[in-house]
Design an enzyme around this catalytic site. Sequence first.
Site, PDB file in Angstrom:
ATOM      1  CG  ASP A 239       3.625   5.145 -10.672  1.00 34.86           C
ATOM      2  OD1 ASP A 239       4.486   5.561  -9.882  1.00 34.86           O
ATOM      3  OD2 ASP A 239       2.855   4.193 -10.427  1.00 34.86           O
ATOM      4  CG  ASN A 247      10.403  -3.385  -5.120  1.00 34.40           C
ATOM      5  OD1 ASN A 247      11.190  -3.879  -5.928  1.00 34.40           O
ATOM      6  ND2 ASN A 247      10.217  -2.075  -5.024  1.00 34.40           N
ATOM      7  CD  GLU A 280       6.841   3.371  -7.568  1.00 32.39           C
ATOM      8  OE1 GLU A 280       5.728   3.275  -7.038  1.00 32.39           O
ATOM      9  OE2 GLU A 280       7.891   3.556  -6.921  1.00 32.39           O
TER      10      GLU A 280
END
Length: 375
Positions: A239, A247, A280
């Site tokens: 992860d 983002n 992700e």
Amino acid sequence: MSFITHFFPARYYLDKASELAFRDYIVQRTRHTMQRLVLVCVILLLVFNLTDILLGDTWYSLNNLTRAGIVILLLLFLPYSSRLTTDHYLQGWLLVSAVVILLLNVTFYAAAQYFGKLGEGGPMVVAIALTAIPIFNVQQKILLWLLLFVSVAFLKYCTATDTGWSLFYLSITISLCFSWQRQLDILLRSQFKAVRLETQKAETDQLTGLLNRRSFEQRLQQKLQTLAPEQQLSLGLLDIDFFKRYNDHYGHLDGDLVLVNISRLLSQDTALLVVRFGGEEFILVEQHPAGEATVLLSLPEQLCQLAYPHESSPFGVVTASIGIVTLSYPAKHCSSGELMQLADKLLYQAKEQGRNKAVQQDICKQQQDAVHNNL
């Protein structure tokens, strides 16, 4: 030379690897069809024998004995062929088909002696029947058609057999069958390409080009089934740390670019099964020698060395955490759900310990049984 190659789709329509895959695909898909075709041929030959006997021919005539020989050959090879690999399966049936053609030529000779002339129908029916064999391409069928043509020509020019117009009509029949078979070869390969493309689309993540979650289960089970005693299997759940912050700070387009670049890093090792699990998160599976450290342990460090700026992270660069569960042989009874739950717990531990690290748990067979019972 390219002009000649253009007549044979197996030589140009697909690349070499795809042609091998197509060959295996068509054999596996038509094995049952091939069995039914053989049984139909056996029944027809027995009907011909029974008809001749009812019309006054003896059961031990050359005609009937040759047909009986073909029946025995087909029935002996049919069950044996089911255990052959694709290449040996094709080679075996090609050889059997050639022997059958030679034996049928004996029946043509016997029929010509009995009736005083060889009818055109027999060789033409055989030429058309060869077209119905689903596993051969046009090149292989040309070899069989040529063998049939040469056999009939041998009867005409090397024996006293009256073949009439057999060679002429056989030439026309083979020409028509060749044209039809060539178009069929193109059609089948075109269909194979389309099916393969749709399968790849269904199993591939559009953004990264990695396998997606849908294709993960089957591939993991294959690796679990093929795990050797001297091997271990490591499954990692990776992860990206603080990716939501990334983002929010840089925008989703830059976030997608990071995902693509990380996917390229993970895909560099062709021995790894790499899957985009969602968002992700990535799943990575490696089969490696027992007792040898898995390369999954080094992934956080490798990603950190890429030094993608991440101002919203305490590390200053894009990092990742990974939870790794390592299985020893045998691992057939483990399911993907059980392994993913354990890997997720290990990933949570990596995050609890500060992120940007790998946490691994190596479980032996007894522990695998406990995990299987508890989850």
